[in-house]
Design an enzyme around this catalytic site. Structure first.
Site, PDB file in Angstrom:
ATOM      1  N   LYS A 143       0.794  -1.236   0.000  1.00 18.35           N
ATOM      2  CA  LYS A 143       0.000   0.000   0.000  1.00 18.35           C
ATOM      3  C   LYS A 143       0.820   1.277   0.000  1.00 18.35           C
ATOM      4  O   LYS A 143       0.333   2.336   0.386  1.00 18.35           O
ATOM      5  CB  LYS A 143      -0.999   0.052   1.184  1.00 18.35           C
ATOM      6  N   GLY A 173      -5.364   3.738  -5.839  1.00 16.00           N
ATOM      7  CA  GLY A 173      -5.844   5.122  -5.779  1.00 16.00           C
ATOM      8  C   GLY A 173      -7.338   5.127  -5.533  1.00 16.00           C
ATOM      9  O   GLY A 173      -8.097   5.758  -6.258  1.00 16.00           O
ATOM     10  N   VAL A 210     -10.989   5.768  -3.675  1.00 21.31           N
ATOM     11  CA  VAL A 210     -11.590   6.928  -2.999  1.00 21.31           C
ATOM     12  C   VAL A 210     -12.316   6.397  -1.767  1.00 21.31           C
ATOM     13  O   VAL A 210     -13.114   5.460  -1.870  1.00 21.31           O
ATOM     14  CB  VAL A 210     -12.595   7.631  -3.948  1.00 21.31           C
TER      15      VAL A 210
HETATM   16  N1  LIG Z   1       0.576   6.655  -9.864  1.00 18.22           N
HETATM   17  C1  LIG Z   1      -0.197   6.023  -8.986  1.00 18.22           C
HETATM   18  N2  LIG Z   1      -1.353   5.465  -9.369  1.00 18.22           N
HETATM   19  C2  LIG Z   1      -2.145   4.842  -8.461  1.00 18.22           C
HETATM   20  N3  LIG Z   1      -1.841   4.711  -7.148  1.00 18.22           N
HETATM   21  C3  LIG Z   1      -0.706   5.263  -6.724  1.00 18.22           C
HETATM   22  C4  LIG Z   1       0.162   5.934  -7.610  1.00 18.22           C
HETATM   23  N4  LIG Z   1       1.210   6.372  -6.883  1.00 18.22           N
HETATM   24  C5  LIG Z   1       1.004   6.010  -5.625  1.00 18.22           C
HETATM   25  N5  LIG Z   1      -0.159   5.335  -5.512  1.00 18.22           N
HETATM   26  C6  LIG Z   1      -0.681   4.776  -4.260  1.00 18.22           C
HETATM   27  O1  LIG Z   1      -0.432   3.384  -4.299  1.00 18.22           O
HETATM   28  C7  LIG Z   1      -1.317   2.807  -3.346  1.00 18.22           C
HETATM   29  C8  LIG Z   1      -1.381   1.311  -3.573  1.00 18.22           C
HETATM   30  O2  LIG Z   1      -0.138   0.803  -3.164  1.00 18.22           O
HETATM   31  P1  LIG Z   1       0.432  -0.558  -3.675  1.00 18.22           P
HETATM   32  O3  LIG Z   1       0.437  -0.587  -5.149  1.00 18.22           O
HETATM   33  O4  LIG Z   1       1.734  -0.743  -2.993  1.00 18.22           O
HETATM   34  O5  LIG Z   1      -0.670  -1.546  -3.108  1.00 18.22           O
HETATM   35  S1  LIG Z   1      -0.552  -3.150  -3.003  1.00 18.22           S
HETATM   36  O6  LIG Z   1       0.178  -3.433  -1.792  1.00 18.22           O
HETATM   37  O7  LIG Z   1       0.117  -3.637  -4.205  1.00 18.22           O
HETATM   38  O8  LIG Z   1      -1.945  -3.599  -2.905  1.00 18.22           O
HETATM   39  C9  LIG Z   1      -2.610   3.530  -3.540  1.00 18.22           C
HETATM   40  O9  LIG Z   1      -3.286   3.486  -2.306  1.00 18.22           O
HETATM   41  P2  LIG Z   1      -4.815   3.839  -2.134  1.00 18.22           P
HETATM   42  O10 LIG Z   1      -4.905   5.324  -2.416  1.00 18.22           O
HETATM   43  O11 LIG Z   1      -5.170   3.521  -0.727  1.00 18.22           O
HETATM   44  O12 LIG Z   1      -5.590   3.031  -3.130  1.00 18.22           O
HETATM   45  C10 LIG Z   1      -2.178   4.900  -4.022  1.00 18.22           C
HETATM   46  O13 LIG Z   1      -2.365   5.893  -3.065  1.00 18.22           O
END
Ligand SMILES: Nc1ncnc2c1ncn2[C@@H]1O[C@H](COP(=O)(O)OS(=O)(=O)O)[C@@H](OP(=O)(O)O)[C@H]1O
Length: 574
Positions: free
Chosen positions: A306, A526, A528
């Site tokens: 995450k 990402g 919401v």
């Molecule tokens: N470019 C881009 N696009 C989309 N999301 C982005 C990006 N950069 C950082 N993030 C943040 O990455 C969070 C998800 O983290 P991970 O990919 O490590 O999650 S996982 O462990 O593989 O499930 C995800 O967390 P959430 O916002 O809670 O969905 C995002 O905040």
């Protein structure tokens, strides 16, 4: 340390020796006489004979009579299959291995040789370690082998560091040398002669090996029992010397029981620790010629979950010189080898996830598994296999990470996350149902960044570790990718400013496809969701306080910039 000393003496290469140095009838009689003496000290002791049926009756008439004598006395010994024509296992595929084992089995059946100890040893130890999976499969299918031994794990020297492991249900025990090899046929062949041979068991290496080692499996060869009968002389000698000068209890049990006793005494050795076969000359020599150590990653993105690991993975994959692992059918882009049960599937399984690079100095293989960061076993396992690998992790505010994980579980319809509020999960005590406590741990533990980083630093030098500020990755990935390329010294330089841009609809940076279209991560990244409640935020501030203070000190020590979110947090504390 226990006074019990188990002794097993394997005689490899039964029937294999060249004409002129094989055993004769009198040698076989002498084997029995010595065996009787050893039984008087170690109840139940038997020599353990590894045979290659193809070479039966391949000596002079006197030696052929010796072969026949061994068969006549077959019920006095334990027997194990040693490949029909003494082939090296790592040179054969599964079909060939099964064919040679079947031929040896048929030989055993034809001569009613009792091969019922579920033990085997591969000629030259080849295929046992480094593991040739086909050997393990063939052993299981043809002989139902449950126990074997090798001198090669983790390496031949120093002998006192040899350990055991269990792979695919086969117990691999450490094996010791006694100074005798195929060429030590006469006393004059033993180092500088008879006095050295006697020193070996009268207080020398052989004696000390038994003093130091609770479980001894000695490798000898058929030739050591004919000619000057060096093995009989050495083992009778060492046992007498041990009886005279020590109060050790010498014991003998069948191989399977030996394996069970071994892992009862050393349960921590059951899990293997895989090493890179190409790091040791001896290991490459007994590893399959079709395999290559180039199918291993040069760097790892280790998480934690995450923090933006998928975004980083997708950005890295855009680079022309970087190649990621092939997707897993169960865990998608993450291989998750070094943690969990995949590790027990072995090195071949892992390497299958990587293409053979056409030019290994140009291609940077990598994998990202976000579960690696906080797993206790992973740093040691990674270091053991790829000690030069660069380790990349991403840190965001651990409170946000915890909340993101909770939201992730809700989005995956996890009943615990759906039925319990974030605050209830975080504050769950031991009275709460197990599932709630487990979810609490998965929310909280990966965020204890300081503790986990210290474990990585127990193994890896700081110069191999790259820590990314996850907020920066999110808001300014072009800068992060620039720094990361510098860190891994990659060529050619890839200008991400031409390939990434902010997507107002997604609210994140995405890959540029053309003037009007971007490729963003899916809906699962990402998400919401409602902002975190104040009670949980306050709980988490307090929970991570010490860890965060230590983290900022550590980052200062490592000359790594302290992320803004951490600076803000520590300033608020003051
Ligand atoms: N470019 C881009 N696009 C989309 N999301 C982005 C990006 N950069 C950082 N993030 C943040 O990455 C969070 C998800 O983290 P991970 O990919 O490590 O999650 S996982 O462990 O593989 O499930 C995800 O967390 P959430 O916002 O809670 O969905 C995002 O905040």
């Amino acid at each position: 340390m226990t006074l019990d000393r188990y002794i097993q003496i394997d005689i490899d290469d039964i029937f294999v020796g060249k004409e002129g140095v094989r055993v004769k009838v009198e040698d076989v009689q002498a084997m029995l006489t010595t065996q009787q003496y050893l039984q008087s000290v170690m109840e139940g002791f038997r020599f353990n004979l590894g045979f290659s049926g193809h070479f039966y009756l391949h000596g002079s008439p006197e030696e052929d009579a010796g072969d026949k004598k061994l068969i006549e006395y077959k019920h006095h010994f334990w027997w194990f299959g040693h490949m029909f024509a003494h082939e090296q296992a790592h040179k054969l595929d599964l079909k060939q291995l099964e064919a040679t084992m079947q031929a040896n089995k048929k030989f055993a059946q034809d001569y009613s040789i009792p091969v019922d100890q579920q033990y085997a040893v591969a000629p030259h130890h080849s295929g046992v370690y480094p593991v040739h999976e086909e050997l393990y499969t063939a052993w299981r299918d043809v002989w139902d082998v449950k126990v074997t031994s090798t001198e090669e794990y983790p390496s031949l020297y120093p002998f006192w560091r040899r350990r055991g492991f269990i792979h695919r249900g086969i117990m691999v025990l450490p094996r010791q040398t006694c100074g005798l090899f195929t060429h030590t046929v006469f006393a004059s062949d033993f180092r500088s002669g008879l006095p050295d041979l006697e020193d070996n068991f009268k207080g020398g290496e052989l004696f000390l090996t038994i003093v130091d080692t609770p479980f001894n499996i000695f490798m000898t060869h058929m030739n050591n029992y004919g000619n000057d009968r060096l093995a009989l002389y050495s083992f009778e000698g060492v046992v007498k010397f041990l009886k005279c000068w020590t109060n050790l209890r010498l014991l003998s049990v069948p191989p399977l029981k030996l394996g069970i006793n071994y892992f009862n005494m050393f349960p921590e050795e059951k899990d293997p620790i895989w090493q890179n076969p190409c790091d040791y000359k001896r290991h490459i020599a007994i590893w399959s010629a079709n395999k290559s150590c180039e199918r291993l990653p040069k760097f790892l993105v280790v998480g934690p979950q995450k923090t933006g690991t998928t975004a980083l993975y997708s950005f890295l994959s855009m680079h022309p010189a970087i190649t990621s692992n092939i997707n897993s059918p169960t865990t998608f882009e993450e291989v998750q080898f070094f943690n969990g049960n995949n590790y027990y599937k072995g090195l071949d399984w892992y390497m299958e996830f990587f293409p053979q690079p056409s030019n290994s100095s140009f291609t940077y293989l990598f994998e990202k598994s976000a579960t690696y960061f906080d797993n206790e076993n992973v740093p040691q396992r990674v270091f053991s296999l790829i000690p030069k690998a660069k380790i990349i992790c991403i840190l965001i505010d651990p409170a946000k990470r915890a909340y993101s994980w909770y939201q992730h579980m809700r989005a995956h319809n996890d009943p615990t996350a759906l039925n319990y509020s974030f605050n209830t999960v975080l504050t769950a005590d031991e009275q709460m149902p197990r599932q709630v406590r487990e979810l609490r741990n998965r929310c909280l533990e990966p965020g204890m960044y300081y503790q986990h980083l210290m474990r990585w630093l127990d193994y890896f030098p700081a110069r191999q570790l790259f820590i990314i500020d996850g907020e920066q990755l999110r808001n300014d990935p072009i800068h992060v990718m620039h720094k990361l390329q510098q860190f891994i010294h990659i060529q050619p330089y890839f200008d991400y400013s031409q390939h990434l841009r902010y997507d107002p609809h997604k609210g994140f940076f995405c890959q540029v496809l053309n003037d009007s279209r971007n490729k963003c991560l899916g809906r699962g990244k990402g998400r919401v969701y409602d902002p975190m409640d104040e009670a949980s935020a306050s709980y988490l501030r307090h929970f991570y306080r010490k860890q965060n203070i230590n983290l900022s000190k550590l980052l200062n020590k490592l000359n790594t910039p302290v992320p803004t979110w951490l600076q803000d947090m520590l300033r608020d504390e003051d």
